[in-house]
Design an enzyme around this catalytic site. Structure first.
Site, short mmCIF file in Angstrom:
data_model
loop_
_atom_site.label_atom_id
_atom_site.label_comp_id
_atom_site.label_asym_id
_atom_site.label_seq_id
_atom_site.Cartn_x
_atom_site.Cartn_y
_atom_site.Cartn_z
N PHE A 137 0.86 -1.19 0.00
CA PHE A 137 0.00 0.00 0.00
C PHE A 137 0.89 1.23 0.00
O PHE A 137 1.56 1.52 1.00
CB PHE A 137 -0.89 -0.04 1.25
CG PHE A 137 -1.95 1.02 1.33
CD1 PHE A 137 -3.19 0.84 0.72
CD2 PHE A 137 -1.74 2.17 2.07
CE1 PHE A 137 -4.19 1.78 0.84
CE2 PHE A 137 -2.73 3.13 2.18
CZ PHE A 137 -3.97 2.94 1.57
N CYS A 246 -8.98 3.35 4.29
CA CYS A 246 -8.17 2.12 4.38
C CYS A 246 -7.33 2.13 5.66
O CYS A 246 -7.23 1.11 6.36
CB CYS A 246 -7.27 1.98 3.17
SG CYS A 246 -8.13 1.92 1.58
N GLU A 372 0.42 4.41 10.75
CA GLU A 372 -1.05 4.52 10.72
C GLU A 372 -1.54 5.65 11.61
O GLU A 372 -2.59 5.57 12.23
CB GLU A 372 -1.74 3.21 11.13
CG GLU A 372 -1.11 1.93 10.62
CD GLU A 372 -1.05 1.84 9.10
OE1 GLU A 372 -1.50 2.76 8.43
OE2 GLU A 372 -0.52 0.84 8.61
#
Length: 393
Positions: A137, A246, A372
């Site tokens: 990703f 996501c 994240e």
């Protein structure tokens, strides 16, 4: 009436809250990791490699761990809580394993599942669910981490094709991936692209010299005139909100996963304190050590309760708010690191040895704290949710 028995490693009896299916997930993952990974993980961490990741991916695929909370296309379609429990067991062995599963299922596969065309789903998701194709990703860039809207990777039209140029950084699985979900600026804003890594102009050099997540493949992505057909674009991904959606999926796995690392460190410290003798008795018999063990257990179980509650929200019809995921990520990672650091003090000099899992978990969690969404970004997201005022800029 006598009191019920108290399990010292589960004093709140949280395991009683799990269903038979969830226990089966826990036990299957735990048994595989104990047999196949635990004997080697310290050596892998020390050598800075994750040998034969493709074979490990296929084994995870057989267990249904890849994209396990997604529906269809070979995915297991489990509950969010079952997925979280699997993440806890993976990270109890090593954060690198949970990172691999998170990136594969909650980032790359989720992006295709949520925003992709039917052709993209049919082409990639069954292979990725089986572990036959590894995904990555590509969002973070060398100069743009917390502010992805400012990314400099560009996608421009050339007839019916797209040409991608740019760099991505700190990409898990990048050097072993068969497919990359890459985010780029276009004339119409941020869009996502499904990029087979064999495409000319795409390369993924391995990032070395890490002191954290050493048993994990981390790479840079270089896109130098990568030509893609129009069909490579994710048709339903428009704007920076798409990749952030996501990321929210991956953050949920972190909320659960770090409780596994903390549990491993806490149990290691408890076992050590019961065996290690100083001044004529086990150090677990001294008040200061008991205070540490109690404080660690309190924070571990509160973090687990947070994860259980967020899983109930995520599995509910109403769903879970991104700020609630930020709440869990911010709290649970912070407390997990503190548990590992406290456990290290109980082990004394042995706390820095890879003969025990504590320092490895502590080092890994330094990365989990940042990726994240950093502590600062989740704090500001919660601050905005609580006050209604944005303080990002």
């Amino acid at each position: 009436m006598p009191f019920p028995a108290l399990d010292p490693v589960d004093p709140l009896n949280l395991e009683a809250l799990l269903t038979d299916e969830e226990r089966a997930v826990r036990d299957t993952v735990r048994q595989y990791l104990d047999d196949k990974v635990e004997p080697h993980i310290a050596d892998w961490f020390e050598s800075g490699e994750l040998p034969d990741l493709p074979e490990l991916a296929r084994e995870f695929g057989k267990m249904g761990l890849l994209g396990m909370h997604l529906e269809g296309y070979g995915c297991a379609g489990t509950s969010a809580r079952a997925y979280g429990i699997a993440c806890r067991e993976l990270e109890a062995t090593d954060s690198g394993l949970r990172s691999f599963v998170s990136v594969q299922g909650s980032l790359a596969m989720f992006a295709i599942h949520r925003f992709g065309s039917e052709e993209q789903k049919q082409e990639w998701l069954p292979k990725m669910a089986a572990g036959e194709a590894i995904g990555c990703f590509g969002l973070t860039e060398p100069d743009h981490g917390s502010d992805p809207a400012s990314m400099t990777t560009r996608a421009r039209r050339d007839g019916d094709d797209w040409i991608l140029d740019g760099r991505k950084m700190w990409i898990t699985n990048g050097s072993v991936a068969a497919v990359a979900v890459v985010w780029a600026q276009t004339e119409d804003g941020v869009r996502g692209f499904v990029v087979p890594t064999a495409t000319p102009g795409f390369s993924a050099p391995l990032i070395k010299h890490k002191m954290s997540l050493r048993a994990s493949v981390t790479s840079e992505l270089v896109l130098d005139g990568v030509r893609l057909p129009a069909s490579a674009q994710l048709p339903d991904a428009r704007g920076v909100g798409a990749p952030l959606t996501c990321l929210n999926e991956a953050r949920y796995g972190i909320v659960w996963g770090v409780t596994g690392a903390a549990r491993s460190a806490w149990r290691s410290a408890r076992d050590y304190a019961l065996q290690r003798e100083q001044f004529g008795k086990p150090i677990a018999g001294f008040q200061l050590t008991q205070q540490k063990l109690v404080d660690m257990a309190l924070e571990l179980h509160k973090a687990t309760l947070t994860a259980l509650h967020l899983s109930a929200l995520k599995d509910s019809e109403a769903g879970v708010h991104p700020a609630q995921i930020s709440f869990g990520k911010l709290n649970n990672v912070r407390e997990a690191i503190e548990i590992c650091r406290t456990a290290r003090t109980i082990l004394g000099a042995n706390g820095i040895s890879l003969e025990y899992p504590v320092i490895r978990h502590a080092n890994n969690l330094e990365s989990v704290l940042t990726y994240e969404g950093t502590t600062e970004m989740h704090t500001l997201a919660l601050g905005q949710a609580l006050t209604g005022l944005a303080a990002f800029r």
